[in-house]
Every structure is written in structure tokens, then in C-alpha cells.
Scaffold this active site. Structure first.
Site, PDB file in Angstrom:
ATOM      1  N   LYS A  29       0.848  -1.192   0.000  1.00  0.00           N
ATOM      2  CA  LYS A  29       0.000   0.000   0.000  1.00  0.00           C
ATOM      3  C   LYS A  29       0.874   1.229   0.000  1.00  0.00           C
ATOM      4  O   LYS A  29       2.015   1.188   0.486  1.00  0.00           O
ATOM      5  CB  LYS A  29      -0.879   0.036   1.251  1.00  0.00           C
ATOM      6  CG  LYS A  29      -2.122   0.892   1.082  1.00  0.00           C
ATOM      7  CD  LYS A  29      -3.178   0.118   0.327  1.00  0.00           C
ATOM      8  CE  LYS A  29      -4.506   0.817   0.290  1.00  0.00           C
ATOM      9  NZ  LYS A  29      -5.556  -0.173  -0.060  1.00  0.00           N
ATOM     10  N   ASP A  79      -6.888   4.163  -4.644  1.00  0.00           N
ATOM     11  CA  ASP A  79      -7.499   4.006  -3.329  1.00  0.00           C
ATOM     12  C   ASP A  79      -8.177   5.356  -3.024  1.00  0.00           C
ATOM     13  O   ASP A  79      -8.468   6.099  -3.961  1.00  0.00           O
ATOM     14  CB  ASP A  79      -6.425   3.604  -2.289  1.00  0.00           C
ATOM     15  CG  ASP A  79      -7.040   3.050  -1.012  1.00  0.00           C
ATOM     16  OD1 ASP A  79      -7.478   1.895  -1.021  1.00  0.00           O
ATOM     17  OD2 ASP A  79      -7.107   3.779   0.002  1.00  0.00           O
TER      18      ASP A  79
END
Ligand code: GLU
Length: 433
Positions: A123, A163
Site C-alpha cells: 500500500k 485508493d
């Protein structure tokens, strides 16, 4: 002989009830530990799997539109790559922290394993407020951030995706920055690209569509007809707004929607397409004609069949879990429910479809996009959706069977399944050197 005066008992310290630990990384580690315990993993393997493999922090100087240079902080975390390249989105948000990115990276590892796609977990995040930045500032921020993390990303290493507050345009800048640096067009370095640039059909809707497929299975299990089921959705970004549309197309009734400014409620149903159009004009769903205003907290505790948290972490906590009246919670967001809240929801017999299952449609179609990029052969949208449905329903049933086998709720079952898969891959690979 002087007798010492008996000391008065010290006043008791004022006891405040122990607050819940909301640190996302400690929560992610706790969720892992529970599964590791069921799987009886040995201590060394637990150490390997509960900590990120690689963490990179970068400082990102950006020339702002007013000519001044501002330095932003960015992160890229690769939690695990045992089953394939690291995979996971990039988040732009003022509250990004390293522990949040570490948690989100770990959740990606367990998510890709839950749906059994050949990736690890990663991430990225940049601490910034994209709502207060121009498009050109965001482009310069993105290009510089990517050039800083370039040594650790790539189609075989680590593949970013959208995201919170990043989108297909952001992915196009990433693809271009990477490609210009390596000297050829590398489509597979990032997913969630525009379709015109090697993106996959169906990727934009994939998180919501995957969520719909597992909701359909859950409704069957709970004997709730989706047609006419009442739905409340917290968050009206990519996942929340598209879930609203897909569910409305299945004749479910969307009774409430919300965004960071508040919510809109109508017990007779809200048309999500109109809500989206209103939000495009007004910047929020609050105040949409024909609805009454409610807060995000009120939305979460509405009486409804299906509650979809589709915003950020820690919205269902010890403080409100007892007040939740939904029958099914489908976590389109990452980390919306704390472990303490989980215990309460389980006692209340609320079926929680955990994030690592319920929102895995996004990364599943990211896998399809990456595979199409490597093959140089592209699929039609109905092919993408058909394969997505297969993967999501298979994962639902794998989790359901694990839940029955271990007598645990769906979150723990998904972790047992996922951690078991990653542990197995790690063990057969063996330790280098
Ligand atoms: N950011 C999304 C998630 O949390 C998608 C990740 C991806 O497609 O790699 O699952």
C-alpha cells in the site's frame, strides 16, 4: 516513642474506562494473531507474517501553483510478497500515517489470499489534502512521489492501484512516469488505468460489483430477498456510489447515503443516480431534494437490512456497535470495524462480510487488468464480470466453509483461510539463504 500517624489512604486514581485501541496496524496484527492461533503457526513464522517486508518513506518536494515549494511525506509499504508481487492502492489523505499504510498493506496480503489471486500485499499513501490542491499540483505530486518509490515498484515487484482520493487519471500519470524512466511503455506497472491506456473494462465498478456478489450470497444465507431489502451506505466515493447503483438496479431500496459532510435519508428510497448528479453539482449528498439530513453516526445505526461502510477505518467501534441494527454489514471500506466492535456484532448475530472479502472485487479485477496487460490481449466487460463473479462467490464459499469448520465468524474465517494460504507458500519456499 513516637507513633507514626497512620497515613490516610491515598485517593484512588480517577478511573477512566480503558479506551479502545484504534491504531490500525495494531488492529491488523491482532486480527492476524487470532488466525495464527487457530492455525497453531510456529513463533518464527508468526514474526515473519505479522511485520511488513519493506517500508519506504519519501519526502516529495512539489512546486505549488503559487510558485512556492511544499514538501509532502509519502510511504510505500510491501507487507508480503510470498505469493507474488506486492499489490495495493495509493491513498491521498491528510490523515495518512505510516501505521495506517502498514495496516492497509497487511490487509492487502490477506485480501489477495482470500480471493486467491497470485499477489502479495502492499500500500502507498501521501499525507496531503487533495481537495485543496489543483489538478496540476496533484499531477506534479504524483509524478515526484512515483519517481521516489520507483526503485521498489514495477510489474513484477509491486503494482499500485487507486485508493481513497486517487483515480484512473492518477494511475495514468503513474504509468507515464514509470514508462518515461525505464524507456518503454510498461502497462503492467499499475492497475485501475483508463481503458484508453490499457485499463480493464469493469475495473472502475469492480469493488462495488464484487461487494454486490457477496451480498447476494449473504442474503441467500440469511434468507433476505435482495429485492426490497433496505440499504444504508456510508461513503459516496467509488465503492459507495457504484454499490448504490448496482443494488438499486437489483431493486434493493437505498434508504440513506452519506459522505464526509453528512448524510441524506429517505425511508421510501433514494435514487442513486440522482444522488450522484446532485453531489457533482453541490459537492455533497447533504441537502439532496426529497431527503432529510442525518449524520454519519445516525446512518450507521439506522434500522436496515444491509449496512455498507464505504469510507474510512474505525467507524464501527465499541461506542456504537451495540446500536447497530442492520442484519448484514458488507465492508466496502478497509478496516471500518474494530475488533471490540466485532465481538459485539457477533453476539448480536449480525453477519459481517469482512473487508478482505467484501471489497476484494477491486484487486481481483486489478489482477485481470495486469494479466491482460502482460498478455497484450483484452477481454470484453461481460467476460471480466463473469470471472469476477466466479472468484467472489468461490471466496465467499471458502470463507463460509472455514467459518463452519472452526465455529468462528466470517472475519476470523477469512483470516484463517488467507493466513493459511500465505503461511503455506512461505513454508514451501523455505528461508533464504
Ligand atoms: N485500493 C483497493 C483495495 O484496497 C484496490 C487495490 C488494487 O486493486 O490493487 O483493495
Amino acid at each position: 516513642m513516637a507513633i507514626a500517624a497512620k497515613a490516610a489512604p491515598a485517593p484512588l486514581p480517577r478511573m477512566t474506562p480503558p479506551r479502545e485501541d484504534l491504531n490500525p496496524f495494531r488492529i491488523a496484527q491482532y486480527q492476524f494473531d487470532v488466525a495464527a492461533e487457530y492455525l497453531k503457526l510456529d513463533a518464527g513464522l508468526r514474526q515473519v507474517l505479522r511485520t511488513p517486508k519493506r517500508v519506504m518513506e519519501v519526502s516529495i518536494p512539489v512546486k505549488m501553483d503559487n510558485g512556492q515549494v511544499k514538501v509532502f511525506t509519502g510511504y510505500r509499504v510491501q507487507h508480503n510478497i510470498a505469493r507474488g508481487p506486492a499489490k495495493g492502492g495509493i491513498r491521498y489523505h491528510p490523515n495518512v500515517t505510516l501505521d495506517e499504510v502498514k495496516a492497509l498493506a497487511a490487509w492487502m496480503t490477506w485480501k489477495t489470499a482470500t480471493v486467491n489471486v497470485p499477489f502479495g500485499g502492499g500500500k502507498g499513501g501521501v499525507v496531503c489534502d487533495p481537495k485543496r490542491m489543483s489538478k496540476t499540483e496533484l499531477e506534479r505530486l504524483t509524478r515526484r512521489y512515483i519517481s521516489e518509490i520507483l526503485p521498489i515498484i514495477g510489474p513484477d515487484r509491486d503494482i499500485p492501484a487507486p485508493d481513497v482520493y486517487t483515480d484512473a487519471q492518477t494511475m495514468a500519470w503513474i504509468m507515464d512516469t514509470y514508462s518515461m524512466t525505464v524507456g518503454y511503455s510498461a502497462l503492467g506497472v499499475v492497475t485501475g488505468k483508463p481503458v484508453s491506456l490499457g485499463g480493464s473494462e469493469g475495473r472502475n465498478e469492480a469493488t462495488a460489483r464484487g461487494c454486490l456478489y457477496v451480498i447476494e450470497e449473504a442474503c441467500q444465507l440469511k434468507k433476505i430477498p435482495l429485492r426490497g431489502a433496505t440499504v444504508a451506505i456510508q461513503g459516496f466515493g467509488n465503492a459507495g456510489s457504484i454499490a448504490a447503483q448496482l443494488l438499486a438496479a437489483r431493486r434493493a431500496k437505498i434508504v440513506a447515503v452519506s459522505d464526509s459532510r453528512g448524510g441524506a435519508y429517505n425511508p421510501r428510497g433514494i435514487d442513486p443516480t440522482r444522488a450522484l448528479r446532485y453531489k457533482e453539482r453541490a459537492g455533497t449528498v447533504v441537502g439532496m431534494p426529497g431527503t432529510s439530513r442525518i449524520s454519519n453516526d445516525e446512518l450507521l445505526t439506522l434500522k436496515c437490512d444491509i449496512l455498507i461502510p464505504a469510507a474510512l477505518e474505525n467507524c464501527i467501534t465499541l461506542d456504537n456497535a451495540d446500536l447497530i441494527r442492520a442484519k448484514i454489514i458488507a465492508e466496502a471500506a478497509n478496516g471500518p470495524t474494530t475488533p471490540r466492535a466485532d465481538e459485539i456484532l457477533a453476539r448480536k448475530n449480525i453477519l459481517v462480510l469482512p473487508d478482505i472479502l467484501a471489497n476484494a472485487g477491486g484487486v481481483t479485477v486489478s489482477y485481470f487488468e495486469w494479466a491482460q496487460n502482460l498478455q497484450g490481449y483484452f477481454w470484453q466487460e461481460d467476460e471480466v464480470n463473469r470471472r469476477l463473479e466466479f472468484v467472489m462467490k468461490r471466496a465467499f464459499h471458502d470463507v463460509y466453509q472455514t467459518a463452519r469448520k472452526y465455529h468462528v465468524h466470517f472475519r476470523t474465517a477469512a483470516y484463517i483461510l488467507a493466513v493459511g494460504r500465505v503461511a503455506e507458500a512461505t513454508t514451501v519456499r523455505g528461508l533464504f539463504p
